[in-house]
Design a protein around this motif. Structure first.
Motif, mmCIF file in Angstrom:
data_model
loop_
_atom_site.group_PDB
_atom_site.id
_atom_site.type_symbol
_atom_site.label_atom_id
_atom_site.label_comp_id
_atom_site.label_asym_id
_atom_site.label_seq_id
_atom_site.Cartn_x
_atom_site.Cartn_y
_atom_site.Cartn_z
ATOM 1 N N LYS A 123 -32.616 -6.577 28.647
ATOM 2 C CA LYS A 123 -32.371 -5.372 29.603
ATOM 3 C C LYS A 123 -31.426 -5.942 30.480
ATOM 4 O O LYS A 123 -30.019 -5.117 30.916
ATOM 5 C CB LYS A 123 -33.615 -4.802 29.899
ATOM 6 N N GLU A 124 -31.626 -7.123 31.164
ATOM 7 C CA GLU A 124 -30.884 -7.615 32.263
ATOM 8 C C GLU A 124 -29.546 -8.060 31.813
ATOM 9 O O GLU A 124 -28.400 -7.748 32.617
ATOM 10 C CB GLU A 124 -31.450 -8.866 32.781
ATOM 11 N N LEU A 125 -29.462 -8.650 30.479
ATOM 12 C CA LEU A 125 -28.131 -8.967 29.958
ATOM 13 C C LEU A 125 -27.301 -7.752 29.623
ATOM 14 O O LEU A 125 -26.063 -7.944 29.999
ATOM 15 C CB LEU A 125 -28.415 -9.908 28.538
ATOM 16 N N LYS A 126 -27.847 -6.788 29.202
ATOM 17 C CA LYS A 126 -27.029 -5.321 28.917
ATOM 18 C C LYS A 126 -26.628 -5.027 30.198
ATOM 19 O O LYS A 126 -25.575 -4.289 30.251
ATOM 20 C CB LYS A 126 -27.995 -4.473 28.386
ATOM 21 N N ALA A 127 -27.132 -5.064 31.233
ATOM 22 C CA ALA A 127 -26.764 -4.272 32.465
ATOM 23 C C ALA A 127 -25.678 -5.300 33.389
ATOM 24 O O ALA A 127 -25.265 -4.836 34.121
ATOM 25 C CB ALA A 127 -28.031 -4.139 33.373
ATOM 26 N N GLY A 128 -25.746 -6.511 32.844
ATOM 27 C CA GLY A 128 -24.780 -7.376 33.409
ATOM 28 C C GLY A 128 -23.199 -7.300 32.782
ATOM 29 O O GLY A 128 -22.800 -6.532 31.943
ATOM 30 N N GLU A 129 -22.634 -8.145 33.327
ATOM 31 C CA GLU A 129 -20.950 -8.445 32.959
ATOM 32 C C GLU A 129 -21.151 -9.249 31.710
ATOM 33 O O GLU A 129 -21.665 -10.130 31.689
ATOM 34 C CB GLU A 129 -20.077 -8.699 34.010
ATOM 35 N N GLY A 130 -19.859 -8.950 30.917
ATOM 36 C CA GLY A 130 -19.712 -9.825 29.635
ATOM 37 C C GLY A 130 -19.530 -9.340 28.444
ATOM 38 O O GLY A 130 -19.536 -8.058 28.373
ATOM 39 N N TYR A 139 -27.734 -16.605 22.887
ATOM 40 C CA TYR A 139 -29.115 -16.364 23.645
ATOM 41 C C TYR A 139 -30.159 -16.410 22.574
ATOM 42 O O TYR A 139 -29.994 -15.888 21.509
ATOM 43 C CB TYR A 139 -28.857 -15.117 24.271
ATOM 44 N N ARG A 196 -23.127 -4.000 28.576
ATOM 45 C CA ARG A 196 -22.878 -4.640 27.384
ATOM 46 C C ARG A 196 -23.718 -4.173 26.430
ATOM 47 O O ARG A 196 -24.914 -3.710 26.229
ATOM 48 C CB ARG A 196 -23.547 -5.967 27.416
#
Length: 218
Positions: free
Chosen positions: A117-124, A91, A2
């Protein structure tokens, strides 16, 4: 992956404080709140709506969240921006424990850098920043902004909170696209493009006068 996208209204001297109205953020004695309004026209409005056409979640600092939460839930969902903002996930970077009452709001927790960083690495969908000048400085320091959608207004404000302030890290930018409205508003999209590159127009054999000038600067 993301992307984090900063969609920001700024003046020619880089100020982003209180574009929407005089009561939005008068901190620091800022006297020009609402500086965007006089430059509104049909073309500007159409281009602004295009910012919100693709799917996104909002990424907000606490002050901007409070401004939005006191406004958008009370606007009829027939308004396309209200419909988007009220329905997406928000968020929020917040140090306090006060409840986030706006629909689909989530705190980023104590370690906002790790959370992003966790959000960017995830789906969405991509994560769209609105306002949030203080929060943006943290993102700049950690290199977490992938794209800048700048809406540049033809005025100088002389002081106020700036987009590239203390958190700015030197770096090059690549212009992806741009357009200008009839009222002189520039829409420019940039992405980070590595380190700052330098060079010199001075030849390999500078004059003695030039060498003396340099010594005076030491």
């Amino acid at each position: 992956m993301r992307k984090v996208i900063a969609a920001t209204f700024i003046s020619l001297d880089g100020v982003m404080q209180a574009p929407g109205g005089p009561d939005e953020d008068p901190t620091g004695g800022f006297k020009y709140g609402g500086w965007v309004f006089p430059h509104s026209d049909e073309d500007t409005g159409k281009t602004l709506f295009e910012l919100f056409e693709k799917p996104f979640d909002l990424l907000l600092g606490r002050k901007t969240y409070d401004i939005f939460a006191a406004y958008w839930p009370y606007i009829d969902d027939d308004n396309p921006i209200a419909n988007k903002f009220n329905s997406v996930t928000k968020y929020v970077a917040t140090r306090g424990d006060a409840e986030l009452k706006w629909n689909k709001s989530r705190s980023l927790g104590k370690d906002v850098v790790a959370a992003i960083k966790e959000l960017k690495a995830g789906e969405g969908p991509d994560l769209l920043i609105q306002g949030s000048g203080d929060f943006i400085q943290t993102l700049l320091r950690h290199g977490l902004i992938d794209e800048y959608k700048l809406v540049i207004f033809p005025l100088v404000l002389g002081g106020g909170k700036k987009l590239f302030a203390d958190g700015a890290v030197p770096g090059a930018m690549k212009l992806l696209r741009s357009k200008t409205s009839p009222s002189g508003v520039i829409f420019a999209t940039y992405e980070p493009d590595g380190t700052v590159k330098t060079g010199s127009f001075v030849g390999p054999n500078p004059s003695e006068e030039e060498m003396e000038r340099r010594r005076r600067l030491e």
